[in-house]
Motif scaffolding. Sequence first.
Motif, short mmCIF file in Angstrom:
data_model
loop_
_atom_site.label_atom_id
_atom_site.label_comp_id
_atom_site.label_asym_id
_atom_site.label_seq_id
_atom_site.Cartn_x
_atom_site.Cartn_y
_atom_site.Cartn_z
N VAL A 217 -15.25 -15.91 -4.02
CA VAL A 217 -14.42 -15.00 -2.97
C VAL A 217 -12.98 -15.04 -3.44
N VAL A 218 -12.39 -16.61 -3.25
CA VAL A 218 -10.50 -16.74 -3.75
C VAL A 218 -10.45 -15.88 -5.51
N GLY A 219 -11.26 -15.98 -6.06
CA GLY A 219 -11.25 -15.22 -7.91
C GLY A 219 -11.03 -13.31 -6.37
N GLY A 220 -12.44 -13.10 -6.21
CA GLY A 220 -12.84 -11.88 -6.13
C GLY A 220 -12.25 -11.22 -5.27
N GLY A 221 -11.10 -12.27 -3.89
CA GLY A 221 -10.16 -11.43 -3.03
C GLY A 221 -8.81 -11.64 -4.01
N LEU A 222 -8.56 -11.73 -4.71
CA LEU A 222 -7.14 -11.76 -5.75
C LEU A 222 -6.89 -10.44 -6.26
N VAL A 223 -8.15 -10.20 -6.69
CA VAL A 223 -8.40 -9.38 -7.76
C VAL A 223 -8.30 -8.15 -7.30
N VAL A 224 -8.80 -7.86 -5.38
CA VAL A 224 -8.69 -6.90 -4.52
C VAL A 224 -7.75 -6.92 -4.59
N ILE A 225 -6.53 -7.90 -3.83
CA ILE A 225 -5.67 -7.48 -3.24
C ILE A 225 -3.93 -7.02 -4.79
N ILE A 226 -4.28 -7.40 -5.70
CA ILE A 226 -3.26 -6.83 -6.99
C ILE A 226 -3.47 -5.83 -7.40
N LEU A 227 -5.30 -5.22 -7.33
CA LEU A 227 -5.16 -4.42 -7.16
C LEU A 227 -5.11 -3.20 -6.66
N GLU A 228 -4.73 -3.62 -5.37
CA GLU A 228 -4.11 -2.92 -3.97
C GLU A 228 -2.63 -2.87 -4.33
N VAL A 229 -2.32 -3.79 -5.05
CA VAL A 229 -0.35 -3.22 -4.65
C VAL A 229 -0.18 -2.68 -5.91
N LEU A 230 -0.94 -2.49 -7.21
CA LEU A 230 -0.24 -1.88 -7.81
C LEU A 230 -1.19 -0.34 -7.94
N TYR B 286 -0.76 0.99 -4.76
CA TYR B 286 0.28 0.84 -3.72
C TYR B 286 1.35 1.26 -4.30
N THR B 287 2.23 0.22 -5.12
CA THR B 287 3.48 0.45 -6.39
C THR B 287 3.42 1.60 -7.60
N THR B 288 2.23 1.41 -7.57
CA THR B 288 2.41 2.75 -9.55
C THR B 288 1.55 3.82 -9.14
N LYS B 289 0.60 3.76 -8.66
CA LYS B 289 -0.79 4.71 -8.09
C LYS B 289 -1.59 4.48 -9.44
N PHE B 290 -1.67 3.21 -9.97
CA PHE B 290 -2.17 2.40 -11.32
C PHE B 290 -3.74 1.81 -10.88
N LEU B 291 -5.24 2.69 -11.49
CA LEU B 291 -6.71 2.93 -10.52
C LEU B 291 -6.72 1.96 -12.11
N PHE B 292 -7.56 0.62 -12.12
CA PHE B 292 -8.15 0.19 -13.54
C PHE B 292 -9.31 0.98 -13.71
N MET B 293 -8.99 1.28 -14.76
CA MET B 293 -10.96 2.31 -15.70
C MET B 293 -11.38 3.49 -14.24
N GLY B 294 -9.97 4.22 -13.54
CA GLY B 294 -10.73 5.09 -12.41
C GLY B 294 -10.96 4.59 -11.40
#
Lengths: 497, 60
Positions: free
Chosen positions: A426-439, A441-449
């Motif tokens: 839960v913690v690891g998965g949650g952090l991954v989602v938060i980091i990717l969502e922030v990225l 939102y700020t840079t339109k970055f999508l990890f491997m699309g």
Amino acid sequence: MTVQLVWLGLGIYVVISLIVAYLSRSGKQTNMTSYFLGDRKLGGFVSALSYSATTYSAFMLVGLAGLTYAGGVGALGFELIYLMGVSLVAFFGPRFWIVGKKYGYVTPSEMLGDRYQSKTVAFIVSLASCLFLIPYSAVQLTGVGLLFSGMTNGEISFVTGVIIATALAIIFSYVAGIRSVAWTDSLQALFMIVSSTAIVMLLIYQMGGFSGFFQSLENEHPQSLQVPGNGVFSFPAFLGMTIPWFFFALSNPQVSQRLYMPASMTTLRKMLIGFLVFGFIYTLVAVIWGYSAVILYPGLESSDLATPTLLASGVIPPVLSMIVMIGIMAAAISTIDSILLTLSSLFARDIYGNLNKNATDEAQLKVGKFVIPVIAILAFLFALLQLDLISVLSIASSAGLLVIVPSIIGTFFWKRGSAQGVIWSVVGGGLVVIILEVLKYTTKFLFMGLASGIWGIITSTVLFVVISLMTKAPEKKAEEFLSYVRTELKHHIGDQS
Amino acid sequence: MLKSEKKWALIIFLVILLAYILPYTVFTDVTKWYGSFFVWVILTSIVIVLNIIMTKGWGK
């Protein structure tokens, strides 16, 4: 639409709902099970309607219609795949219901905590739910605020709209807990479906019936009938949107908690089937609504404007527009009040209850009731930040909650699952989602699309399995829990295998 | 998972798989009402019927 008309509609809606909320008070709600689960005695009809109202928010007629406007038929596929995913209730529903009754669980996170024999598990899962659901509620409140100000050209301000929605959500959940939520939800669900279906029928009629409607789409907007169409629904995008929603019935506590409430298995069945039928109709209505905007008002600046434009246009008589508007508001409030109630129960049971070992059931109820307005005000403050992009944010919440799914599946299907596995997952998965969502939102970055939800579920599944295999599982509890489920299940679902 | 459940889970899973595959392959160039729109509506109807049949014995 005139302000007087909006106030009139709103006034009628508020008075009727308040009467229903008041009448729903029955029995003594002096314990957690009574206040938050209706003593596990909810009837089939109310369960089905309330489940529908809780699931379907302002997202449908605003966000989904907007998505249809932006990308065409993919929006239908996205929402219907979610609906098909509710089949998970046919497998997990009886299991939740059986263990809920046996062990007295009030919240899904309490169940996880007990099954994995760890209070930290219950604590962390509850915290994750709050973290993602408060923004989700805020987005709903924002939706109501924008709707009011948009429809009245700002004569009813955004803040007034948000305040009204927050106040109603607090009242509906506070008056009689789940009873007032379930009854007002049912009323709102009926209102949502009847009014929107009637108005969509009118629109279709005006466009020359279904044949005229589809002919316009086929001739003038052929791309809107295919995927990937104009590219909004590329396959990776479609996957990224559908996966989090597919598991919604399990990942979102405001709906999974409902699995503890039906009075019997027959009632649980009615809830499931009733919801599927409701969802099917409401989805078609929302998508046709979006398509109507495509036909009548192509070339809008933003797809978010599809619904407001349709409502403000002369195509729909003002009184009907007002009814749809109140329907959208009802959809939002019926979602927020259920989330409020669920989060309060999570806080009281799994956060407060675990921090205070001597907390009695009565004390937990007191804290739960106290927390209802506190959470509502938090969501309110969040809403004032005016984060728009309704569909994007609510999908992000779903992606975040998705990380709880591996642990829920493990609860019923994997003896080796351990508390450490759940916590890391839960913690690891949650952090991954938060980091990717922030990225994103700020840079339109999508990890491997791919969207954050996909990475979230992969991370949480891998962590759950690997860490569980490396640590000690509560074997005795798992054995007892799973064999009880198996025995009871055979008895309850009419299977002798 | 009980034996009967496994059977239903597999069937529903296959229908949902079709809901991902068909619109993006066979129907990707069909710009008519009987394209992806119809496919998704039909597949959902099938899933609802499957749910109704599957849960028939509940509580009995």
